[in-house]
Design a protein around this motif. Structure first.
Motif, PDB file in Angstrom:
ATOM      1  N   GLU A   1      26.584  36.301  30.434  1.00 41.52           N
ATOM      2  CA  GLU A   1      27.836  36.473  29.699  1.00 41.52           C
ATOM      3  C   GLU A   1      27.883  37.833  29.031  1.00 41.52           C
ATOM      4  OE1 GLU A   1      27.996  33.302  26.799  1.00 41.52           O
ATOM      5  OE2 GLU A   1      27.069  34.578  25.301  1.00 41.52           O
ATOM      6  N   ILE A   2      29.113  38.232  28.723  1.00 46.23           N
ATOM      7  CA  ILE A   2      29.359  39.510  28.070  1.00 46.23           C
ATOM      8  C   ILE A   2      30.637  39.362  27.238  1.00 46.23           C
ATOM      9  CG2 ILE A   2      30.684  40.405  30.025  1.00 46.23           C
ATOM     10  CD1 ILE A   2      29.342  43.158  29.476  1.00 46.23           C
TER      11      ILE A   2
ATOM     12  N   PHE B   1      39.948  38.366  34.609  1.00 45.21           N
ATOM     13  CA  PHE B   1      38.533  38.580  34.869  1.00 45.21           C
ATOM     14  C   PHE B   1      38.136  37.960  36.203  1.00 45.21           C
ATOM     15  CE2 PHE B   1      39.022  38.841  30.312  1.00 45.21           C
ATOM     16  CZ  PHE B   1      38.288  39.977  29.995  1.00 45.21           C
ATOM     17  N   VAL B   2      37.339  38.695  36.963  1.00 45.83           N
ATOM     18  CA  VAL B   2      36.765  38.214  38.217  1.00 45.83           C
ATOM     19  C   VAL B   2      35.289  38.573  38.209  1.00 45.83           C
ATOM     20  CG1 VAL B   2      38.890  38.315  39.587  1.00 45.83           C
ATOM     21  CG2 VAL B   2      37.428  40.336  39.416  1.00 45.83           C
ATOM     22  N   ALA B   3      34.511  37.856  39.024  1.00 43.11           N
ATOM     23  CA  ALA B   3      33.076  38.143  39.063  1.00 43.11           C
ATOM     24  C   ALA B   3      32.544  37.983  40.480  1.00 43.11           C
ATOM     25  CB  ALA B   3      32.327  37.220  38.110  1.00 43.11           C
ATOM     26  N   TYR B   4      31.507  38.734  40.751  1.00 44.05           N
ATOM     27  CA  TYR B   4      30.880  38.756  42.074  1.00 44.05           C
ATOM     28  C   TYR B   4      29.372  38.809  41.911  1.00 44.05           C
ATOM     29  CZ  TYR B   4      35.602  40.429  42.971  1.00 44.05           C
ATOM     30  OH  TYR B   4      36.959  40.549  42.992  1.00 44.05           O
TER      31      TYR B   4
ATOM     32  N   VAL C   1      33.052  36.228  28.288  1.00 47.47           N
ATOM     33  CA  VAL C   1      33.315  35.865  29.679  1.00 47.47           C
ATOM     34  C   VAL C   1      31.948  35.686  30.346  1.00 47.47           C
ATOM     35  CG1 VAL C   1      33.569  38.260  30.465  1.00 47.47           C
ATOM     36  CG2 VAL C   1      34.605  36.439  31.769  1.00 47.47           C
ATOM     37  N   GLU C   2      31.837  34.632  31.144  1.00 48.74           N
ATOM     38  CA  GLU C   2      30.559  34.283  31.767  1.00 48.74           C
ATOM     39  C   GLU C   2      30.731  34.222  33.276  1.00 48.74           C
ATOM     40  OE1 GLU C   2      28.564  30.064  31.948  1.00 48.74           O
ATOM     41  OE2 GLU C   2      28.041  31.008  30.041  1.00 48.74           O
ATOM     42  N   ALA C   3      29.723  34.706  33.985  1.00 49.34           N
ATOM     43  CA  ALA C   3      29.697  34.614  35.449  1.00 49.34           C
ATOM     44  C   ALA C   3      28.558  33.708  35.836  1.00 49.34           C
ATOM     45  CB  ALA C   3      29.491  35.998  36.064  1.00 49.34           C
ATOM     46  N   GLN C   4      28.820  32.856  36.828  1.00 50.51           N
ATOM     47  CA  GLN C   4      27.769  31.967  37.314  1.00 50.51           C
ATOM     48  C   GLN C   4      28.095  31.524  38.728  1.00 50.51           C
ATOM     49  OE1 GLN C   4      27.667  28.665  34.597  1.00 50.51           O
ATOM     50  NE2 GLN C   4      29.318  27.601  35.616  1.00 50.51           N
TER      51      GLN C   4
END
Length: 124
Positions: free
Chosen positions: A31-32, A58-61, A117-120
């Motif tokens: 997360e950030i 927000f998007v994540a890869y 915001v967290e990416a997983q």
């Protein structure tokens, strides 16, 4: 053949490590703060890239390049680049822009919680 203490400990450690990795094969969430992700750009964390193509979106890869599984390490405005072989990817879509990679980035789940915001990886 007798089993020395050293061989027993090595075997036990190897078995434990294998079981641990099998159980924990997914990357841990990262997360950030939302304010640390620039609008129109991205931030590369340990295992994930979190981008904010437009304000509040927000998007994540995965930060692993699909070409030869090297880590993507460079943000260049609206793109990220794998400096190992030069593949470039669009932060808004994850699509390949140029380079030897033939596919885009692997999208991962984004969870917004308050000012973070967290990416997983998606749940299996």
């Amino acid at each position: 053949m007798t089993c020395s203490r050293r061989m027993f400990l090595l075997g036990t450690a190897t078995t434990f490590a294998g079981a641990f990795l099998a159980a924990c094969g997914e990357e841990a969430p990262e997360e950030i703060a939302k304010t640390d992700v620039p609008v129109g750009s991205a931030v590369i964390l340990d295992k994930f890239i979190i981008a904010q193509p437009s304000a509040g979106q927000f998007v994540a890869y995965s930060a692993v390049c699909p070409h030869q599984q090297k880590k993507i390490t460079k943000v260049e405005g609206e793109t990220v680049k794998c400096v190992a072989h030069g593949s470039v990817f669009n932060i808004a879509t994850g699509e390949r822009v140029s380079g030897p990679a033939v596919t885009g980035l692997r999208e991962v789940e984004v969870i917004e919680a308050g000012d973070k915001v967290e990416a997983q990886n998606p749940a299996s």
